[in-house]
Design a protein around this motif. Structure first.
Motif, PDB file in Angstrom:
ATOM      1  N   LEU A 146       0.819  -1.215   0.000  1.00 59.04           N
ATOM      2  CA  LEU A 146       0.000   0.000   0.000  1.00 59.04           C
ATOM      3  C   LEU A 146       0.853   1.266   0.000  1.00 59.04           C
ATOM      4  O   LEU A 146       0.335   2.358   0.175  1.00 59.04           O
ATOM      5  CB  LEU A 146      -0.922   0.016   1.225  1.00 59.04           C
ATOM      6  CG  LEU A 146      -1.920  -1.138   1.347  1.00 59.04           C
ATOM      7  CD1 LEU A 146      -2.699  -1.027   2.641  1.00 59.04           C
ATOM      8  CD2 LEU A 146      -2.865  -1.167   0.150  1.00 59.04           C
ATOM      9  N   SER A 147       2.158   1.118  -0.199  1.00 62.33           N
ATOM     10  CA  SER A 147       3.049   2.285  -0.155  1.00 62.33           C
ATOM     11  C   SER A 147       3.110   3.010  -1.488  1.00 62.33           C
ATOM     12  O   SER A 147       3.860   3.976  -1.630  1.00 62.33           O
ATOM     13  CB  SER A 147       4.462   1.850   0.259  1.00 62.33           C
ATOM     14  OG  SER A 147       5.001   0.946  -0.684  1.00 62.33           O
ATOM     15  N   THR A 148       2.344   2.562  -2.471  1.00 63.79           N
ATOM     16  CA  THR A 148       2.283   3.243  -3.758  1.00 63.79           C
ATOM     17  C   THR A 148       0.836   3.264  -4.234  1.00 63.79           C
ATOM     18  O   THR A 148      -0.022   2.571  -3.687  1.00 63.79           O
ATOM     19  CB  THR A 148       3.162   2.518  -4.808  1.00 63.79           C
ATOM     20  OG1 THR A 148       3.240   3.310  -5.986  1.00 63.79           O
ATOM     21  CG2 THR A 148       2.596   1.149  -5.155  1.00 63.79           C
ATOM     22  N   LYS A 149       0.552   4.057  -5.255  1.00 61.69           N
ATOM     23  CA  LYS A 149      -0.805   4.109  -5.794  1.00 61.69           C
ATOM     24  C   LYS A 149      -1.172   2.786  -6.452  1.00 61.69           C
ATOM     25  O   LYS A 149      -0.347   2.183  -7.137  1.00 61.69           O
ATOM     26  CB  LYS A 149      -0.927   5.230  -6.826  1.00 61.69           C
ATOM     27  CG  LYS A 149      -1.024   6.624  -6.252  1.00 61.69           C
ATOM     28  CD  LYS A 149      -1.274   7.629  -7.357  1.00 61.69           C
ATOM     29  CE  LYS A 149      -1.355   9.049  -6.791  1.00 61.69           C
ATOM     30  NZ  LYS A 149      -1.608  10.037  -7.871  1.00 61.69           N
ATOM     31  N   PRO A 150      -2.392   2.319  -6.260  1.00 66.86           N
ATOM     32  CA  PRO A 150      -2.823   1.118  -6.981  1.00 66.86           C
ATOM     33  C   PRO A 150      -2.970   1.428  -8.464  1.00 66.86           C
ATOM     34  O   PRO A 150      -3.087   2.598  -8.861  1.00 66.86           O
ATOM     35  CB  PRO A 150      -4.183   0.799  -6.336  1.00 66.86           C
ATOM     36  CG  PRO A 150      -4.669   2.106  -5.806  1.00 66.86           C
ATOM     37  CD  PRO A 150      -3.441   2.871  -5.381  1.00 66.86           C
ATOM     38  N   GLY A 151      -2.947   0.394  -9.293  1.00 64.99           N
ATOM     39  CA  GLY A 151      -2.998   0.599 -10.732  1.00 64.99           C
ATOM     40  C   GLY A 151      -4.056  -0.237 -11.415  1.00 64.99           C
ATOM     41  O   GLY A 151      -4.544  -1.231 -10.870  1.00 64.99           O
ATOM     42  N   ILE A 152      -4.422   0.172 -12.636  1.00 63.42           N
ATOM     43  CA  ILE A 152      -5.334  -0.619 -13.449  1.00 63.42           C
ATOM     44  C   ILE A 152      -4.688  -1.962 -13.780  1.00 63.42           C
ATOM     45  O   ILE A 152      -5.332  -3.005 -13.792  1.00 63.42           O
ATOM     46  CB  ILE A 152      -5.709   0.134 -14.737  1.00 63.42           C
ATOM     47  CG1 ILE A 152      -6.496   1.404 -14.400  1.00 63.42           C
ATOM     48  CG2 ILE A 152      -6.538  -0.758 -15.668  1.00 63.42           C
ATOM     49  CD1 ILE A 152      -6.891   2.221 -15.613  1.00 63.42           C
ATOM     50  N   THR A 153      -3.396  -1.919 -14.046  1.00 61.87           N
ATOM     51  CA  THR A 153      -2.639  -3.141 -14.274  1.00 61.87           C
ATOM     52  C   THR A 153      -1.346  -3.065 -13.474  1.00 61.87           C
ATOM     53  O   THR A 153      -1.009  -2.019 -12.925  1.00 61.87           O
ATOM     54  CB  THR A 153      -2.339  -3.352 -15.769  1.00 61.87           C
ATOM     55  OG1 THR A 153      -1.699  -4.623 -15.956  1.00 61.87           O
ATOM     56  CG2 THR A 153      -1.427  -2.261 -16.307  1.00 61.87           C
ATOM     57  N   GLY A 154      -0.634  -4.186 -13.402  1.00 62.77           N
ATOM     58  CA  GLY A 154       0.605  -4.208 -12.625  1.00 62.77           C
ATOM     59  C   GLY A 154       1.329  -5.522 -12.812  1.00 62.77           C
ATOM     60  O   GLY A 154       0.923  -6.382 -13.612  1.00 62.77           O
ATOM     61  N   LEU A 155       2.383  -5.693 -12.056  1.00 64.04           N
ATOM     62  CA  LEU A 155       3.210  -6.892 -12.192  1.00 64.04           C
ATOM     63  C   LEU A 155       2.418  -8.146 -11.852  1.00 64.04           C
ATOM     64  O   LEU A 155       2.556  -9.178 -12.507  1.00 64.04           O
ATOM     65  CB  LEU A 155       4.439  -6.783 -11.282  1.00 64.04           C
ATOM     66  CG  LEU A 155       5.469  -7.909 -11.401  1.00 64.04           C
ATOM     67  CD1 LEU A 155       6.033  -7.981 -12.811  1.00 64.04           C
ATOM     68  CD2 LEU A 155       6.597  -7.697 -10.397  1.00 64.04           C
ATOM     69  N   TRP A 156       1.567  -8.070 -10.829  1.00 67.52           N
ATOM     70  CA  TRP A 156       0.771  -9.231 -10.444  1.00 67.52           C
ATOM     71  C   TRP A 156      -0.211  -9.607 -11.549  1.00 67.52           C
ATOM     72  O   TRP A 156      -0.373 -10.782 -11.895  1.00 67.52           O
ATOM     73  CB  TRP A 156       0.005  -8.919  -9.160  1.00 67.52           C
ATOM     74  CG  TRP A 156      -1.028  -9.950  -8.821  1.00 67.52           C
ATOM     75  CD1 TRP A 156      -0.808 -11.243  -8.452  1.00 67.52           C
ATOM     76  CD2 TRP A 156      -2.451  -9.782  -8.832  1.00 67.52           C
ATOM     77  NE1 TRP A 156      -2.007 -11.889  -8.231  1.00 67.52           N
ATOM     78  CE2 TRP A 156      -3.028 -11.016  -8.458  1.00 67.52           C
ATOM     79  CE3 TRP A 156      -3.290  -8.698  -9.118  1.00 67.52           C
ATOM     80  CZ2 TRP A 156      -4.405 -11.192  -8.362  1.00 67.52           C
ATOM     81  CZ3 TRP A 156      -4.658  -8.881  -9.014  1.00 67.52           C
ATOM     82  CH2 TRP A 156      -5.195 -10.111  -8.647  1.00 67.52           C
ATOM     83  N   GLN A 157      -0.834  -8.609 -12.167  1.00 69.08           N
ATOM     84  CA  GLN A 157      -1.839  -8.877 -13.182  1.00 69.08           C
ATOM     85  C   GLN A 157      -1.243  -9.519 -14.431  1.00 69.08           C
ATOM     86  O   GLN A 157      -1.923 -10.264 -15.122  1.00 69.08           O
ATOM     87  CB  GLN A 157      -2.554  -7.575 -13.576  1.00 69.08           C
ATOM     88  CG  GLN A 157      -3.487  -7.048 -12.492  1.00 69.08           C
ATOM     89  CD  GLN A 157      -2.805  -6.079 -11.550  1.00 69.08           C
ATOM     90  OE1 GLN A 157      -1.624  -6.206 -11.260  1.00 69.08           O
ATOM     91  NE2 GLN A 157      -3.547  -5.106 -11.067  1.00 69.08           N
ATOM     92  N   VAL A 158       0.022  -9.231 -14.744  1.00 72.60           N
ATOM     93  CA  VAL A 158       0.636  -9.786 -15.961  1.00 72.60           C
ATOM     94  C   VAL A 158       1.479 -11.019 -15.656  1.00 72.60           C
ATOM     95  O   VAL A 158       2.193 -11.507 -16.526  1.00 72.60           O
ATOM     96  CB  VAL A 158       1.508  -8.727 -16.679  1.00 72.60           C
ATOM     97  CG1 VAL A 158       0.673  -7.533 -17.084  1.00 72.60           C
ATOM     98  CG2 VAL A 158       2.679  -8.295 -15.803  1.00 72.60           C
ATOM     99  N   SER A 159       1.401 -11.513 -14.427  1.00 76.15           N
ATOM    100  CA  SER A 159       2.196 -12.680 -14.045  1.00 76.15           C
ATOM    101  C   SER A 159       1.319 -13.909 -13.810  1.00 76.15           C
ATOM    102  O   SER A 159       1.648 -14.765 -13.008  1.00 76.15           O
ATOM    103  CB  SER A 159       3.015 -12.370 -12.781  1.00 76.15           C
ATOM    104  OG  SER A 159       3.880 -11.283 -13.001  1.00 76.15           O
ATOM    105  N   GLY A 160       0.173 -13.960 -14.500  1.00 73.23           N
ATOM    106  CA  GLY A 160      -0.701 -15.124 -14.369  1.00 73.23           C
ATOM    107  C   GLY A 160      -1.628 -15.017 -13.198  1.00 73.23           C
ATOM    108  O   GLY A 160      -1.674 -15.886 -12.336  1.00 73.23           O
ATOM    109  N   ARG A 161      -2.397 -13.912 -13.139  1.00 72.73           N
ATOM    110  CA  ARG A 161      -3.221 -13.650 -11.953  1.00 72.73           C
ATOM    111  C   ARG A 161      -4.251 -14.744 -11.692  1.00 72.73           C
ATOM    112  O   ARG A 161      -4.609 -14.991 -10.550  1.00 72.73           O
ATOM    113  CB  ARG A 161      -3.926 -12.298 -12.100  1.00 72.73           C
ATOM    114  CG  ARG A 161      -4.939 -12.219 -13.242  1.00 72.73           C
ATOM    115  CD  ARG A 161      -5.592 -10.853 -13.271  1.00 72.73           C
ATOM    116  NE  ARG A 161      -6.589 -10.760 -14.327  1.00 72.73           N
ATOM    117  CZ  ARG A 161      -7.316  -9.683 -14.551  1.00 72.73           C
ATOM    118  NH1 ARG A 161      -7.162  -8.623 -13.806  1.00 72.73           N
ATOM    119  NH2 ARG A 161      -8.195  -9.647 -15.524  1.00 72.73           N
TER     120      ARG A 161
END
Length: 483
Positions: free
Chosen positions: A425-440
């Motif tokens: 939570l130390s950064t702004k959340p995003g529409i996409t991110g590393l978790w989303q492109v790593s086989g969520r």
């Protein structure tokens, strides 16, 4: 502190100039070979193209931070980064040529040969320049450094300074304050003082800077610091053990009249944050326009499948625990939140820190048939194509979210967090991110999600965001192709 930052900036600026020189040299060689000795700067189209490529090369260096830790990189790492950097410059250059519709004006073989030369020349020059800087650092310089340390650390401190002597210090002596070793030598450097005569040595000998590195058991050397300050000697004190701040960034800054050593997961310069926010604003505006167009098509389909609002708003937790309303196209039935409690036993994430379920019956249009097969509806289409997330561009434009970031959790999820979970939570959340492109869809361990989000924050850069955008496009296209 200012001196160190200036030297770091100057070192990177030197590499930038060398890289641009290599780029122009590669162009010169290629032009002379292809056009058999003609004036390489006599063609307006090629001059304009060279200017564009120069700007692209500079942008890649800034956004991808090509020269981060350049001195410490080994040969294999240098080859890898040089090739990736060159490919990125080449691709962006080709894209710019196609966008400007000037492909017929340029010789393709010249461009190909130019980037082959560029890889070879820039890699060779980087290695030679690093060798020069390393040799110059090993030989030391004019600035005289005096080391104050303890017996257990003296060899380690000396090795570290010698191996990373990028400030080109000339070590004039060592003082060991917890044992009388005066007169002995450590790897050719004389121990010139103990705890009783440090003051005397510094008074009688010209010393430009002092580095103090003591055991944790030793008290803070207030007397020594005051003494050196009184003499006008620049003093560096190692404040923390590196092992205790592994994976964190440290930097000195001023706060409320104090000089403090700040520790954070990562550090972003004001320029980087400005660029990221400008990108979010531009993308947010474009995304909101697209959302309006998509609404005209999707809205009636949602209304027809399940009467109710087209959009769904849910309270989520953002940067540093701030809550906000996150918007999506409604892909679930109106009673989805109430039914969630009934389906908790089917949650693939057992600890309840996230909710993931295969064949979720709350999705609009989803139906399990008597023969065991499933029927999918508009809700599945929205979720599989990520069209349901288009309204989040409004969150991006408002500043609640960013285009790239971590997954925004619900309030209930955060209430179950342990301390290390809060790092995400130390950064702004995003529409996409590393978790989303790593086989969520395959990740069911929340600790793995936290690991990926933390990895993103630790390694964040503008270039890292660009990589995630490209991976996101690839994932979405693959998902649509499998429908």
């Amino acid at each position: 502190m200012y001196k160190k930052r200036y030297q770091s900036w100057r070192k990177h600026f030197d590499f930038l100039l060398l890289d641009l020189f290599c780029l122009h040299l590669a162009y010169l060689f290629s032009y002379l070979i292809i056009f058999k000795g003609q004036n390489p700067y006599g063609n307006t189209f090629y001059n304009n193209a060279l200017l564009v490529v120069t700007l692209i090369d500079s942008a890649v260096i800034v956004f991808y931070q090509t020269f981060r830790n350049v001195i410490q990189r080994d040969l294999f790492k240098e080859i890898s980064i040089t090739v990736k950097h060159s490919i990125m410059v080449a691709l962006l250059s080709i894209i710019s040529i196609y966008i400007t519709d000037t492909t017929n004006y340029y010789n393709r073989y010249l461009l190909l040969l130019m980037f082959v030369f560029y890889v070879v020349i820039t890699f060779t020059v980087r290695c030679l320049w690093k060798l020069f800087l390393t040799k110059r650092a090993t030989n030391g310089g004019k600035r005289k450094l005096f080391i104050v340390t303890t017996e257990s650390l003296m060899e380690t401190v000396l090795d570290n300074i010698r191996n990373k002597n990028y400030q080109r210090y000339n070590i004039v002596g060592i003082s060991v304050i917890d044992k009388d070793l005066k007169g002995e030598y450590i790897d050719g450097v004389k121990i010139v003082a103990n705890s009783d005569d440090v003051y005397e040595f510094v008074c009688k000998n010209w010393v430009d800077e002092v580095f103090i590195n003591l055991d944790q058991e030793q008290p803070y050397p207030t007397f020594l610091v005051d003494m050196f300050e009184e003499m006008g000697v620049i003093t560096h004190i190692k404040l923390f053990n590196e092992n205790n701040t592994l994976g964190r960034k440290q930097f000195v800054e001023h706060m409320a009249g104090y000089t403090v050593l700040t520790t954070a997961i990562n550090y972003a310069s004001p320029f980087q944050l400005l660029v990221k926010r400008l990108i979010d604003i531009v993308v947010g505006i474009i995304g909101c326009v697209l959302t309006g167009i998509v609404t005209l098509i999707i809205g009636p389909l949602i209304k027809k499948a399940d009467p109710g609002p087209i959009f769904f708003a849910q309270e989520r937790v953002g940067e540093n625990g701030k809550t906000f309303k996150m918007y999506k196209f409604r892909s679930m039935y109106m009673d989805a939140e109430e039914r969630k409690k009934e389906l908790e036993e089917h949650n693939k994430v057992g600890d309840g820190l996230m909710f993931k379920m295969d064949e979720d019956p709350r999705i609009i249009g989803f139906e399990k048939l008597p023969d065991g097969t499933t029927k999918k509806g508009i809700g599945n289409i929205l979720r599989n194509t990520s069209l349901d997330e288009f309204p989040q561009f409004l969150n991006v434009l408002k500043g609640d979210m960013s285009l790239i970031g971590t997954r925004p959790p619900t309030v209930n999820e955060v209430q179950k967090y342990e301390l290390h979970h809060r790092a995400r939570l130390s950064t702004k959340p995003g529409i996409t991110g590393l978790w989303q492109v790593s086989g969520r869809s395959d990740i069911t361990d929340f600790e793995e999600v936290v690991k990926l989000d933390t990895q993103y924050i630790q390694n964040w850069s503008l270039g890292y965001d660009a990589k995630i955008i490209l991976k996101t496009i690839k994932v979405v296209l693959k998902r649509e192709g499998s429908m």
